[in-house]
Design a protein around this motif. Structure first.
Motif, PDB file in Angstrom:
ATOM      1  N   TRP A 165       0.684  -1.268   0.122  1.00 48.32           N
ATOM      2  CA  TRP A 165       0.012   0.042   0.045  1.00 48.32           C
ATOM      3  C   TRP A 165       0.832   1.110  -0.153  1.00 48.32           C
ATOM      4  O   TRP A 165       0.384   2.441  -0.727  1.00 48.32           O
ATOM      5  N   PHE A 166       2.050   1.071   0.769  1.00 48.79           N
ATOM      6  CA  PHE A 166       3.126   2.496   0.633  1.00 48.79           C
ATOM      7  C   PHE A 166       3.489   2.438  -0.759  1.00 48.79           C
ATOM      8  O   PHE A 166       3.943   3.523  -1.144  1.00 48.79           O
ATOM      9  N   GLY A 167       3.666   1.322  -1.450  1.00 52.90           N
ATOM     10  CA  GLY A 167       4.236   1.396  -2.813  1.00 52.90           C
ATOM     11  C   GLY A 167       5.778   1.878  -2.869  1.00 52.90           C
ATOM     12  O   GLY A 167       6.345   2.121  -3.890  1.00 52.90           O
ATOM     13  N   LYS A 168       6.565   1.471  -1.525  1.00 57.52           N
ATOM     14  CA  LYS A 168       7.819   1.827  -1.801  1.00 57.52           C
ATOM     15  C   LYS A 168       8.436   0.989  -0.515  1.00 57.52           C
ATOM     16  O   LYS A 168       7.676   0.474   0.496  1.00 57.52           O
ATOM     17  N   SER A 169       9.631   0.863  -0.245  1.00 61.34           N
ATOM     18  CA  SER A 169      10.377   0.259   0.726  1.00 61.34           C
ATOM     19  C   SER A 169      10.278   1.036   2.108  1.00 61.34           C
ATOM     20  O   SER A 169      10.489   2.262   1.882  1.00 61.34           O
ATOM     21  N   ILE A 170       9.776   0.455   3.129  1.00 62.75           N
ATOM     22  CA  ILE A 170       9.638   1.371   4.483  1.00 62.75           C
ATOM     23  C   ILE A 170      10.014   0.394   5.661  1.00 62.75           C
ATOM     24  O   ILE A 170      10.012  -0.905   5.407  1.00 62.75           O
ATOM     25  N   LYS A 171      10.527   0.911   6.706  1.00 65.12           N
ATOM     26  CA  LYS A 171      10.955   0.187   7.894  1.00 65.12           C
ATOM     27  C   LYS A 171       9.656  -0.152   8.549  1.00 65.12           C
ATOM     28  O   LYS A 171       9.048   0.890   9.314  1.00 65.12           O
ATOM     29  N   LEU A 172       9.101  -1.113   8.567  1.00 64.40           N
ATOM     30  CA  LEU A 172       7.642  -1.600   9.033  1.00 64.40           C
ATOM     31  C   LEU A 172       7.668  -2.532  10.110  1.00 64.40           C
ATOM     32  O   LEU A 172       8.575  -3.629   9.896  1.00 64.40           O
TER      33      LEU A 172
END
Length: 264
Positions: free
Chosen positions: A105-112
């Motif tokens: 959903w963010f459509g990019k690499s994130i620190k989750l």
């Protein structure tokens, strides 16, 4: 801001309240966003934190808790995804939403970091399971865990088991509340006043849980200690087993886990 909450429901308030009570962060380093100004006014009065109706403002914090209901995750993430950077820590508290789904959903690499808290966090006795995306460092994970432990305990869990966690700890306070209510009803039927009945039942559950945690003994062994031969307790246990007590719990947990899996 060091900490942001998008959403200010019961779980957000429980976690936020614990963090502030333990003085892990001062209120002026926390920002909370919500849909309604009345909710924000209550948060500001109770905690002294910054508030905003703009989710993107809260999404600029170093650590951002996504504390909206699961059905709103996708729309809120689409709203904030251009604000969030790859250096921030995003913490999910939603059941059924996987790391891959949220990252997509963010459509990019994130620190989750995906977590599953429960409502006893509101009284400092919660348990939260934690699993992190591969790009989250050990120090970053520990930083989030330290915040979560302000309102109870935290357990590291592989994501493949998180759906099962929902049924055993995330949703299970509801089962326990039902049991306390049923026990109190039984006591009232036997003549005990309602207020005392609730206190007696709740304290019995609290004490029993503490025995499991502090003695390290098997729950079955602790049960046997109460069940004297030809005594009152074994009669109660036999009647509950005949009524399907354990199977009812197992069936409820299976239904909960299956529902969680359907929410992915």
């Amino acid at each position: 801001m060091k900490l942001g909450f998008i959403g200010c429901g019961n779980m957000a308030k429980a976690i936020l309240g614990g963090i502030l009570k333990k003085q892990l962060l001062p209120p002026d380093e926390v920002i909370v966003s919500a849909l309604h100004q009345a909710t924000l006014d209550k948060a500001a009065a109770a905690y002294g934190v910054h508030t905003t109706l703009d989710n993107c403002e809260a999404a600029k914090a170093e650590i951002v808790f996504l504390a909206v209901k699961p059905q709103f995750y996708e729309s809120v993430i689409h709203e904030i995804r251009n604000t969030v950077t790859e250096t921030q820590l995003i913490v999910s508290i939603a059941p059924g939403k996987s790391i891959d789904t949220i990252t997509g959903w963010f459509g990019k690499s994130i620190k989750l970091i995906r977590t599953m808290p429960n409502t006893p966090a509101m009284v400092g006795e919660g348990v939260t399971t934690v699993c992190a995306a591969d790009n989250v460092t050990e120090d970053e994970r520990k930083r989030v865990i330290s915040l979560l432990e302000a309102c109870g305990t935290a357990e590291i869990m592989p994501e493949r088991l998180v759906d099962a966690v929902v049924s055993v700890s995330g949703s299970s306070p509801a089962y326990v509340f039902m049991m306390i209510e049923a026990m109190a009803d039984g006591a009232v039927r036997d003549g005990i006043p309602r207020g005392q009945a609730y206190r007696l039942a709740a304290q019995a559950v609290l004490g029993s849980a503490k025995m499991v945690l502090e003695t390290g003994m098997h729950p079955g062994e602790l049960k046997d200690m109460v069940c004297s031969p030809a005594g009152t307790t074994i009669e109660a246990v036999a009647a509950m087993e005949k009524a399907g007590f354990r199977n009812a719990v197992l069936a409820g947990m299976e239904a909960c886990t299956n529902k969680t899996k359907s929410m992915r």
